[in-house]
Design a protein around this motif. Structure first.
Motif, mmCIF file in Angstrom:
data_model
loop_
_atom_site.group_PDB
_atom_site.id
_atom_site.type_symbol
_atom_site.label_atom_id
_atom_site.label_comp_id
_atom_site.label_asym_id
_atom_site.label_seq_id
_atom_site.Cartn_x
_atom_site.Cartn_y
_atom_site.Cartn_z
ATOM 1 N N ASP A 81 -79.821 17.406 -9.119
ATOM 2 C CA ASP A 81 -81.169 17.657 -8.787
ATOM 3 C C ASP A 81 -81.524 18.676 -7.456
ATOM 4 N N GLY A 209 -84.146 15.386 -13.517
ATOM 5 C CA GLY A 209 -84.993 15.781 -14.590
ATOM 6 C C GLY A 209 -85.746 14.295 -14.785
ATOM 7 N N ASP A 249 -87.082 21.066 -22.355
ATOM 8 C CA ASP A 249 -87.935 22.057 -21.587
ATOM 9 C C ASP A 249 -88.342 21.545 -20.163
ATOM 10 N N ASP A 250 -88.588 19.803 -20.277
ATOM 11 C CA ASP A 250 -88.873 18.985 -19.349
ATOM 12 C C ASP A 250 -87.747 19.218 -18.226
ATOM 13 N N ASP A 252 -87.009 22.205 -16.792
ATOM 14 C CA ASP A 252 -87.818 23.030 -16.037
ATOM 15 C C ASP A 252 -86.994 23.650 -15.067
ATOM 16 N N ASN A 253 -85.778 24.122 -15.369
ATOM 17 C CA ASN A 253 -84.894 24.484 -14.372
ATOM 18 C C ASN A 253 -84.405 26.224 -14.624
ATOM 19 N N GLY A 254 -85.597 26.623 -15.505
ATOM 20 C CA GLY A 254 -85.002 28.092 -15.529
ATOM 21 C C GLY A 254 -84.245 28.580 -16.491
ATOM 22 N N LYS A 256 -82.454 28.975 -20.154
ATOM 23 C CA LYS A 256 -83.029 29.276 -21.605
ATOM 24 C C LYS A 256 -82.036 28.548 -22.459
#
Ligand code: FAD
Length: 485
Positions: A81, A209, A249-250, A252-254, A256
């Motif tokens: 994290d 996350g 998607d959760d 949310d770290n860029g 893809k």
């Protein structure tokens, strides 16, 4: 009307049932294997085959095929994290394979692939899994047992073994309690997914996350990854691509990472239970039917396979004329083994979700290499051997695995007196006992067996030391073999 007569009917064609049927078939015991499902299990679920089970696969003739379908090394790629990352081996201190221990790492291979290898091998003995053949009940008397299938067909057999998973109809019909706990407070997702945007050389883990941990492990021999993650509240089966993409998607770290498709998916909750008995007359239970626990440590399938490997040779021997008491040693040996696994998996899950994902290190306990039957009534001498010295009940070091392969007892001799006894046993019981004399110059084997002077070891068909004699005597050994053969 009863038409079929067979030695054993195996209910359930998961890894446990397949191993059991294979053990019986290669001992030339007539066996039927039935499964309620109408098609074979499609998921990767139990994807780690532990080193001890690789040795068993070697004996069963499927290790080579498993190795070509699986992978021993998949480094972990961890994201934390605070934005840092780490790539490291699954094992903290990897042990190199040796003649005594040829497998030191778990093999990653999807469970459906393992089952296919076992099925193919079983087919080589002319035994085919009968699908769409769910058991609805059975009745037994002194002479045999009759399986009753849901469609009304009946199969008469000498013995019936329930390898029918955690909800075992056999266990329930036999009135065997399944004590333990089920934790309904949390669910986990396991799914086989097509993924875009991830390197297949790593077992990817995000230790951050909203779901606290997400893992995506490439499944060897497939284009898929196995996804494991805490199930968000409200998520239920069937698992959709959109739900799993949402979980990714959760983060949310860029990164893809795209979930392209879900090939198979399931949810599970922590269920830790052990059957009160493993037997009711001519009916036995094995595998998840007898014990369930969390996937932590990757033990479930491996423990079921070991159950089947243990029960298989005993059933085969009894059906070939060995004393029926031999079958009592199945529960005596395997129930404590399962109890230990339940404790281990409980301990590992207590360390948090991260232990569920990797193969939780590869200690001797996790690899199942140290599993032993020292306290078994089949292990002689029964007083055991103090300390770490090799004792009756232990797994025999694999140096002599080429001699063990098959369904016989191996008499391993380390000197002139024991050689004479071993040869006499093999002559007395041809095909059932094979004699091996280890020359003095084989120092590595002697070290593995902790032998300095003459000694005789009787190795059971499952590769465990049955008896160890420092003053070998033919009459004593014959008496011992009379309990096994
Ligand atoms: C997420 C997850 C990860 C796991 N990872 C690992 C791992 O890495 N290593 C490991 O060792 N284990 C692992 N496990 C556990 C492993 O999947 C199980 O322990 C294993 O499948 C048990 O095998 P089994 O043959 O005893 O039972 P099952 O695989 O459940 O097979 C039972 C069979 O019986 C059939 N059946 C059921 N009822 C009937 C009936 N009435 N009549 C006829 N047939 C019937 C079913 O159709 C099925 O084919 C994992 C489990 C989960 C959920």
């Amino acid at each position: 009307m009863i038409k079929e007569r067979t030695g054993a009917v195996v209910v359930g064609a998961g890894p446990t049932g397949l191993t059991l049927a294979l053990q019986l078939a290669r001992s030339s015991i007539p066996v039927r294997i039935v499964d309620a499902a109408t098609e074979f299990f499609p998921g990767s679920r139990g994807k780690a085959v532990q080193p001890r089970v690789m040795e068993i696969f070697d004996d069963l003739g499927v290790a080579g095929r498993a190795v070509t379908s699986g992978r021993f090394r998949t480094p972990l790629y961890k994201r934390f994290d605070d934005g840092t990352t780490a790539i490291h081996d699954l094992l903290e201190a990897p042990r190199e394979p040796s003649a005594a221990t040829p497998y030191t790492r778990a093999l990653l291979i999807p469970q459906n692939r393992t089952e296919r290898l076992l099925r193919d091998r079983l087919g080589e003995f002319g035994v085919v899994v009968e699908l769409g053949a769910g058991l609805s009940g059975f009745r037994q008397d002194r002479d045999g047992v009759t399986a009753v299938l849901a469609d009304g067909r009946e199969i008469a057999a000498q013995y019936l073994v329930g390898c029918d998973g955690a909800s075992s109809a056999v266990r329930k019909r036999a009135g065997i309690g399944f004590t333990g706990t089920t934790d309904n407070s949390a669910r986990w997702i396991v799914a086989d997914v097509e993924i875009e945007g991830l390197d297949r050389d790593y077992w990817h883990q995000w230790i951050h996350g909203p779901h606290s941990m997400l893992a995506l492990c490439p499944l060897p021999g497939t284009p898929l990854f196995q996804m494991q993650v805490h199930a968000p509240d409200g998520v239920r089966e069937p698992l959709t691509r959109e739900v799993l993409q949402g979980i990714v998607d959760d983060l949310d770290n860029g990164e893809k990472v795209r979930v392209r498709a879900v090939r198979w998916g399931s949810t599970w909750r922590s269920n830790v239970r052990l059957a009160e008995r493993y037997r009711e007359g001519r009916v036995f239970i094995a595998g998840d039917a007898a014990h369930v626990h969390t996937p932590a440590g990757a033990q479930g399938m491996n423990t079921g396979i070991q159950d089947a490997y243990n029960l298989g040779w005993k059933l085969a021997h009894v059906l070939a004329g060995a004393p029926a008491e031999l079958l009592d040693t199945y529960e005596e040996e395997r129930r404590p083994a399962a109890a230990a696994v339940l404790g281990l998996s409980d301990h590992l899950i207590g360390q948090g979700m991260s232990s569920v994902l990797p193969v939780a290190g590869q200690s001797a306990v996790v690899t199942q290499l140290s599993a032993h039957y020292r306290a078994s009534s089949l292990s002689l001498p029964t007083d055991g051997t103090p300390g770490d010295r090799l004792a009756a009940g232990d797994r025999a070091p694999a140096n002599l695995a080429d001699h063990f392969r098959g369904t016989h007892v191996t008499a391993v001799a380390f000197g002139p007196v024991s050689s004479k006894v071993a040869n006499a046993l093999a002559e007395r019981l041809p095909d059932r006992v094979k004699a091996v004399s280890v020359p003095v110059e084989e120092a590595e084997v002697r070290t593995a067996y902790a032998v300095t002077e003459d000694a005789l070891f009787l190795i059971r068909p499952d590769g465990h030391i049955g008896a160890r004699y420092t003053e070998p005597d033919e009459a004593q050994a014959v008496e011992y073999l009379g309990r096994l053969i």
